[in-house]
Every structure is written in structure tokens, then in C-alpha cells.
Design an enzyme around this catalytic site. Sequence first.
Site, PDB file in Angstrom:
ATOM      1  CD  GLU A 114      93.421  41.121  46.361  1.00  0.00           C
ATOM      2  OE1 GLU A 114      94.430  40.704  45.756  1.00  0.00           O
ATOM      3  OE2 GLU A 114      92.430  41.573  45.792  1.00  0.00           O
ATOM      4  CE  LYS A 116     103.953  42.565  46.284  1.00  0.00           C
ATOM      5  NZ  LYS A 116     105.021  41.617  45.940  1.00  0.00           N
ATOM      6  CG  ASP A 118     108.001  35.446  48.178  1.00  0.00           C
ATOM      7  OD1 ASP A 118     108.200  36.109  47.148  1.00  0.00           O
ATOM      8  OD2 ASP A 118     108.882  35.148  48.984  1.00  0.00           O
ATOM      9  CE1 TYR A 226      97.609  39.429  40.746  1.00  0.00           C
ATOM     10  CE2 TYR A 226      98.249  37.757  42.348  1.00  0.00           C
ATOM     11  CZ  TYR A 226      98.566  38.591  41.279  1.00  0.00           C
ATOM     12  OH  TYR A 226      99.832  38.570  40.764  1.00  0.00           O
ATOM     13  CE  LYS A 315     107.636  43.616  48.606  1.00  0.00           C
ATOM     14  NZ  LYS A 315     108.910  44.149  48.134  1.00  0.00           N
ATOM     15  CB  CYS A 409     129.190  20.156  82.038  1.00  0.00           C
ATOM     16  SG  CYS A 409     127.447  20.558  82.197  1.00  0.00           S
ATOM     17  CB  CYS A 412     127.175  18.943  86.369  1.00  0.00           C
ATOM     18  SG  CYS A 412     127.910  18.048  85.004  1.00  0.00           S
ATOM     19  CB  CYS A 427     127.693  17.415  79.861  1.00  0.00           C
ATOM     20  SG  CYS A 427     127.733  16.931  81.585  1.00  0.00           S
ATOM     21  CB  CYS A 433     124.814  16.872  84.089  1.00  0.00           C
ATOM     22  SG  CYS A 433     124.564  18.527  83.434  1.00  0.00           S
TER      23      CYS A 433
HETATM   24  S1  IVH Z   1      97.879  42.851  41.878  1.00  0.00           S
HETATM   25  C1  IVH Z   1      97.953  45.876  38.920  1.00  0.00           C
HETATM   26  N1  IVH Z   1      97.564  41.295  43.943  1.00  0.00           N
HETATM   27  O1  IVH Z   1     103.090  41.315  43.252  1.00  0.00           O
HETATM   28  C2  IVH Z   1      98.433  45.109  40.056  1.00  0.00           C
HETATM   29  N2  IVH Z   1      99.692  41.361  42.866  1.00  0.00           N
HETATM   30  O2  IVH Z   1     104.558  43.999  42.016  1.00  0.00           O
HETATM   31  C3  IVH Z   1      98.938  43.811  39.657  1.00  0.00           C
HETATM   32  N3  IVH Z   1     101.344  39.825  43.833  1.00  0.00           N
HETATM   33  O3  IVH Z   1     103.630  40.975  39.826  1.00  0.00           O
HETATM   34  C4  IVH Z   1      99.204  42.917  40.752  1.00  0.00           C
HETATM   35  N4  IVH Z   1     100.036  38.996  45.400  1.00  0.00           N
HETATM   36  O4  IVH Z   1     103.162  38.843  41.136  1.00  0.00           O
HETATM   37  C5  IVH Z   1      98.418  41.733  43.007  1.00  0.00           C
HETATM   38  N5  IVH Z   1      97.150  39.933  45.764  1.00  0.00           N
HETATM   39  C6  IVH Z   1      97.987  40.380  44.819  1.00  0.00           C
HETATM   40  C7  IVH Z   1      99.315  39.914  44.715  1.00  0.00           C
HETATM   41  C8  IVH Z   1     100.148  40.432  43.724  1.00  0.00           C
HETATM   42  C9  IVH Z   1     101.253  38.956  44.840  1.00  0.00           C
HETATM   43  C10 IVH Z   1     102.569  40.036  43.041  1.00  0.00           C
HETATM   44  C11 IVH Z   1     102.349  39.909  41.561  1.00  0.00           C
HETATM   45  C12 IVH Z   1     102.835  41.193  40.948  1.00  0.00           C
HETATM   46  C13 IVH Z   1     103.619  41.813  42.049  1.00  0.00           C
HETATM   47  C14 IVH Z   1     103.401  43.305  42.015  1.00  0.00           C
END
Ligand code: IVH
Length: 670
Positions: A114, A116, A118, A226, A315, A409, A412, A427, A433
Site C-alpha cells: 500500500e 504510505k 504523508d 487502511y 520509505k 551576455c 552574444c 542581456c 542575441c
Molecule cells: S498501517 C499497524 N498503512 O504510517 C500498522 N499506516 O508508522 C498501522 N501510514 O501512523 C499503520 N499510510 O499514519 C498503515 N497504508 C498505510 C499507511 C500508514 C500511512 C502512516 C500511519 C501510521 C504510520 C506508521
Amino acid sequence: MIPKTVRERVEALRQQIREHNYLYYVLDNPEITDAEYDALFAELAALEHEYPQLVTADSPTQRVGEPVTDGFRPVRHGQPMLSLSNVFGEDDLADFDRRVRERLSAGVVTYIGEPKLDGLAISILYEEGVLKQAATRGDGTVGEDVTANVRTVRGCPLRLRGSDVPARLEVRGEIYIPKAGLKALNARQLAAQGRPFANPRNAAAGSLRQQNPAVTAQRPLSLFCYAIGEFAGGGMPDTQDGLLDFLKDLGLPVNPERRVVEGVAGCLAYHADLQRRRDSLPYDIDGVVYKVNSLRDQVRLGAVSRSPRWAVAHKFPPEEMPTRVEAIEVQVGRTGALTPVAVLRPVAVGGVVVSHATLHNAFELARRDIRVGDTVHVRRAGDVIPEITGVRLSERPASAVPFVFPDHCPVCGSPVVRAEGGMITRCAGGLFCDAQRKQTVRHFASRRALDIEGIGEKLVDQLVDTGLVRTVADLYRLSVEDLETLERMGRRSAQKLVEAIRASRQTTLPKLLYGLGIPEVGEATAQMLSRHFCTLGALMAADEETLMKVPDIGPVAAHAIRTFFTEPHNEKVLAALKAAGLEIAPMEAVVPSAVAGKTIVLTGSLRGLTRADAQAALRARGAKVTESVSARTDYVVAGDDPGSKIERARALGVPVVGEEQLQEWLREPA
Ligand code: IVH
């Protein structure tokens, strides 16, 4: 007494609106237009206004509540909200997988990958399908009650859908701000003299911690679910993949980028794929998460301290890396602006090799005193040009000297001039130019200008370097024989090119004005000038005072336009274009109006006129009337019982005006 038909209608409207929310936010596949949606919403709001006894907390109209007065109440999580441990590469991931296989005594493990996101972790509790409470993660055990603010997140259902709703369900997910939302939000922050948010995470966190839900409602927050916490009264799928489908069917948004994969190789392929597509996703991600797909196996694996044994974050490589400045070059743009560029020892940043970074302008360069030989940090965010974020002064070699910006320049040799308060160096060579000449020809031929197919960068370089083209008018003198002398140009391509150049002579005034590359005149201004003056002759004859009568033309643009047309060289080029047979399609005359060039959205019912009439009247005054509100919308006109467009306008900071203002605009003759 409330008539039964009213009760039924209210319920039916709520059902329909929920279903359309689901189609829009969860399936990303709306079936009705914004206008139709607004009409349903307006009808519901009107009935609830008339019969306030019918209002329920889970009605789609009830998103924005009263401000919180005494801070956010602490909420103890039924099950702790865990965090993820990280793997930092293939070896780490292989170790993680080995531990999982050993504990499960399994051969190959099926994982789900999945993105991750931000953003900010959230827990949302539904009882009998109705949203009851939302809490932040806090320290994982106790979070804060942000129910009123989460209710304003449009993608978060106030009531779950379907007939199979569990008695109690706590979903967990991420509240985030999409990239476009952050851009619009920061533009608004700046316009209101506020500080922009440094990243989407801060923006999401700041938005969720507002005391006033009306403020949160204006923030472009989104949700992806999720996981689940507490769960009672219903059947449960066997896998994480099945769980996400289950949540989706309940009307909860889940990320469509998840994928079921096998073993380490599958995980790595998923990681590489998302990393490659990272910039094209509409939201920021900082990596991916792998989870053991079987929910039974997840339970068997359990957790150590605060992290599950069945999931791990992987990451992306950092978007910032140190490297050495090997040289500083100065490039010349179309308007003659000199831009310093750092030539870097190539370095991989965020998965892309970077070898150049912009230093913006002479002023910036002097202020930051970046020198050849310095070790600097380069950052690459999204698809923007890489930037230098910092210099390691302690590592500066003794021989490094401040960069001396050229006073001539580099292309030119003409002297350079400082303009715009010393920020920009230009220029003075103008079209003498070659660098400016090339950019000017490229711009003139580009798709949104004269649209000459087949004129690319390399060809323009050759045309200018061989002296065949000195001004844009020279393009129309090119013969097949001339072109055949160029590298990699056969007879057929030469013929095609001459044909394309010929065809470009039939153009429109806005395209020509844009293509001439007049300073301060972009596409929108070119449109505006064309509508106002209708002919090139009228525009060329206009003095600065007349020019400033055009909406959006201020003294700077007026001066730039006037200067351009009085420049003898430009007069000659225009005469040559005319002689070459340039044909400008006549413009339809539009009387200047306050709404000319503005993008307007209508919502709600108007009392004085029909929507079709209002649209036609606005269009006749040069306005663009569109269906949905975006950051490009100038005004939203709200009639009676306006719908969700108002919320969207507020969220984007677009001014909302009433029917009186519309009437005011229409009083001007069309
Ligand atoms: S699962 C038991 N799935 O990442 C696992 N976390 O350090 C719980 N996060 O606090 C998290 N995308 O805020 C999970 N697809 C994803 C996620 C996700 C972002 C964040 C979440 C969590 C941190 C984990």
C-alpha cells in the site's frame, strides 16, 4: 404534523446524496453533474429548513458544527494505534520476510503493498453505521477527540452504506491534503499574509486541530482508510485485501493503488513501480507499506512493543542529497533574463540523477553566496527543477571564491542590465542575441502560439546557427531547398515543414499576440487584449492610458506592450509577417465588462432569470461560465439554496457573490 411524503422525500434525498458521495469519493466515478448534485442538496436543505424536526446528525447537510470551546477531549483507544518499523533496503526487507516465514512456518508469504501517505493517522468510530467519534493517534494509547473536524471531511461518510453494516466499527486511516489542495491552500495563506505550510503533513495536522470546524471545512482534507480497530456484529474478511474491499463497500474511501504481491521480489517490484509513478500521484507519499495479507496470520504474528510484526514501512530514498558544485553556468532565456545554474557532480535524489540545480537569479546567488567547489544539499520535490537547500560551509575549500556575475551576455557579448529592483539581469542584446532569438522562434512556433508542427528545439538551433532565421518572419521565407541543407532533413520532411509553416499563417489574434512573446503578455492577457481591441492595428495604435482600460492590464503591462510595439525592430517583423501573408481571423466584438475574461460558476436557483439566460448574458459580456468550481474560478454566484459548490468555493478561497451582484454586472450593456 409533518406530511409522510415530506419524510419520505427527505430520506430519499439523503440516500441519493450518500450514494452520489460514494460514487464520487470512493469509486471516483460520478454519475451526475455538479449541478444535479447541487439541486438534490439544495432540495434537502430547503426541506430541513422548513421542517427542522427532521434534521438528523448524519444528514449530509450537517457537516459543519459549532466551534470547540474547551480544547480537544482525550480519547483512549480501545486497541493501541501502532506505528510501523522501517526497512532501509533489500537486505532489511529480506530479514523481515525471513522472520515472518519462520514464525508462520511458511514458504512464500503473500503480502499487500500500500502507498504510505504523508498525512495524519485517524481513528473513526461508527455505531450502527453512524459516525460517532473521531480521534487522532496521540501517543498511540490516548488521542484527541477531533470528531467535529473530521465530520467536515467530504470524503468521510457520516453514515455507512449498505445493508450489512456492523454494529460497531472503528476504522483507521490517514487524513491527508492532496498536492493540488496544498498548492491552493498555500496560495490563500500567502494572499492573507499568512505563512505557507511547509508540507502536506503539517497542513493536515494544523487543519485537524482547528477550534472552529468552519475553518477545517475550508481545508481540502481527504481520507484513505487502511485498517480497523474495534469491530463487532458482522462477518469479517480473511485478508487485508478483502478488508479494504469490505471498507470500500461500506462507503469508506480506500487507496486504489494497493496490490497483492508474493514474497520479497513482489514487494520490491511494487516499491519500484510506485516510486517511478510517485510524481504523477495526486497526493504525496513517502514510501510504501507491506502487510501480511492474511488477517489470521497477522493475529498469529502479533506485535512487539509499538509495532506489528506483520507490517513494515519501506520509505523512498531521501529527496535531499549532498553533492559538489562543479561549475556555475549562466543561461539566457527568451526575454534575455540571465539565470545562473549550478552544475553538480551527478547524484541520485529521490530516485532520479540530478546534475543541475537552478540558482534563480544573480541576486539570490549573491545572497546565498554559493561557490564553485562547495558541498551543497540538493532537493528535488515532485517534478520541479532541483534546488539547493543548503551549503556546508565547514567543507568549503580555501580556494573557493564568490561567483562574479558576468556583465556581458555569455552568448552574444552584449552588456547586461539589471531590472526589477536588481533581482533580474538581462542581456541588452535583444534579438541580436542568438539565445533570445532561438527562444523567441521556439515560443512563436509552439503549440499554443502559431502551432507549427515539426519545429523542435534542435531544428531551431540549426535554423538560427546557420543564419537562415533571424526573426520569426524569416520562417515564412524558408524554402524546401533551404531546409534540405540542414542535418537530418530529407526532402519529404522539408516539404512537410514548409507546408506546416504555410498553414500556420492562418491564425487568431490571441495566438499571434501570445506567440510574439511580448513581456507581461501570457495567454490570458492575449485573450483579453484581443477581445478588447479586435484587430492588431487597433492594439498597436493604443497608448498606455487606453491599454489600461483593459481588465487586468496595469501600468507595468501597458508600458511593456507599448514599448514592444514602438520598437522599430518589432515593427519591421510585424510588417514582414503581414507581407508573408499572415491572416488573422476576425474577433467577435465584446464590450468591455467587469466580468470579461472572468470564470464564473452559477449555483442555486436565481430569482430574476433562468440559469440559461444568466449564462448567455454573462458569456455575451466575455465571461466564461463553467460547471464546477476550481482554483481558476473567479466568482461563484449563489442563488437560493446553493449546493456544495459554495463549500468548495470557500475551501478554495473563491469569492462567492449573490444575485444582486449578478444583476449589477448584467446592467452593463452587452
Ligand atoms: S498501517 C499497524 N498503512 O504510517 C500498522 N499506516 O508508522 C498501522 N501510514 O501512523 C499503520 N499510510 O499514519 C498503515 N497504508 C498505510 C499507511 C500508514 C500511512 C502512516 C500511519 C501510521 C504510520 C506508521
